[in-house]
Design an enzyme around this catalytic site. Structure first.
Site, short mmCIF file in Angstrom:
data_model
loop_
_atom_site.label_atom_id
_atom_site.label_comp_id
_atom_site.label_asym_id
_atom_site.label_seq_id
_atom_site.Cartn_x
_atom_site.Cartn_y
_atom_site.Cartn_z
N GLY A 159 -11.74 13.04 -29.30
CA GLY A 159 -11.25 13.68 -30.51
C GLY A 159 -11.78 13.01 -31.76
N TYR A 160 -11.74 11.69 -31.77
CA TYR A 160 -12.25 10.91 -32.90
C TYR A 160 -13.74 11.16 -33.10
CZ TYR A 160 -13.02 6.59 -35.65
OH TYR A 160 -13.36 5.67 -36.62
N ASN A 161 -14.50 11.19 -31.99
CA ASN A 161 -15.93 11.41 -32.10
C ASN A 161 -16.24 12.81 -32.63
OD1 ASN A 161 -16.38 8.88 -31.14
ND2 ASN A 161 -17.36 9.50 -29.23
#
Length: 256
Positions: A159-161
């Site tokens: 998700g962060y990426n």
């Protein structure tokens, strides 16, 4: 240009610069102010005023803005305050962010939306509202703080990426679009950084912290100043031929 006063007469905005948000933004703001910049620091945490106090105590001109920069109106208000105070914006450091780090299938709509908002929408709105002022000056330096996890694929960062990958895509398009105005847009992408948050993780989840460090050949996290120094270098006027680049600060954890 002498590095010690490289930002004399410049005006900078640094987001995510509160004491409670990891330390990178605050370190960048202190470096810019120490080199002559007038600095607007912003954060969702009301304690951002403490960073502005520290800058003023060191002899710099500084203001602070509180609010979520994922919201267009808050970004407009921050930019308007900066222009009202100093009449120009030369440097934007998009440091605001922070991911909800968990296995992808443990995410839900709320956690994914929050992760995207914190990292992508903050940078997008800040660029959208600051760039007209840089175009007017025919000058600007934008530095995003990215994430080396895009290269390493470290666990639980999907998700962060996704959010940070959006920042990289935006960077390359904007760098080409605005190069003719002497506006550069680059991204500094650190691996794990020795922030207060990471030191707390070493206590709360030492196995996960050790895993993050294990992918770094130098065997340690990056220090905050190692990230801040590169961001400030890219924000200088004499870095004007570097644009559209993602530069890793990763201790060798990913190499071309």
């Amino acid at each position: 240009m002498a590095a010690e006063r490289a930002f004399e007469g410049r005006v900078a905005i640094v987001t995510g610069a509160g004491r409670g948000t990891g330390g990178i933004g605050r370190a960048i703001a202190l470096r810019l102010a120490g080199a002559g910049a007038k600095v607007m620091v912003a954060d969702v945490d009301a304690r951002i005023g403490e960073t502005a106090d520290d800058l003023r105590a060191a002899g710099a001109q500084a203001h602070s803005h509180v609010g979520s920069l994922a919201e267009e109106a808050n970004v407009e208000a921050m930019v308007d305050r900066t222009i009202d105070a100093w009449g120009r914006i030369d440097v934007l450091v998009n440091n605001a962010g922070g991911g909800i780090i968990r296995p992808f299938l443990e995410h839900d709509g709320d956690s994914l939306r929050e992760t995207i908002a914190r990292n992508l929408w903050t940078a997008l709105w800040c660029c959208h509202k600051v760039l007209p002022h840089m175009v007017r000056l025919n000058y600007g330096r934008i530095v995003n703080i990215g994430a080396d996890s895009l290269r390493t694929g470290i666990a639980d960062h999907a998700g962060y990426n996704a959010a940070k990958g959006g920042v990289i895509g935006m960077m390359t398009a904007l760098a080409r679009e605005f190069a003719g105005h002497d506006i550069t847009i680059n991204t500094v992408s650190p691996c794990v950084v020795n922030t207060p948050r990471f030191r707390a993780l070493k206590t709360s989840n030492p196995a996960l912290a050790a895993h993050f460090e294990s992918v770094v050949p130098k065997g340690r996290a990056a220090e905050i100043d190692e990230v801040a120094s590169l961001a400030c270098f890219l924000a200088r006027s004499d870095s004007g031929f570097i644009t559209g680049q993602e530069v890793s600060v990763n201790g060798g954890s990913a190499m071309p």
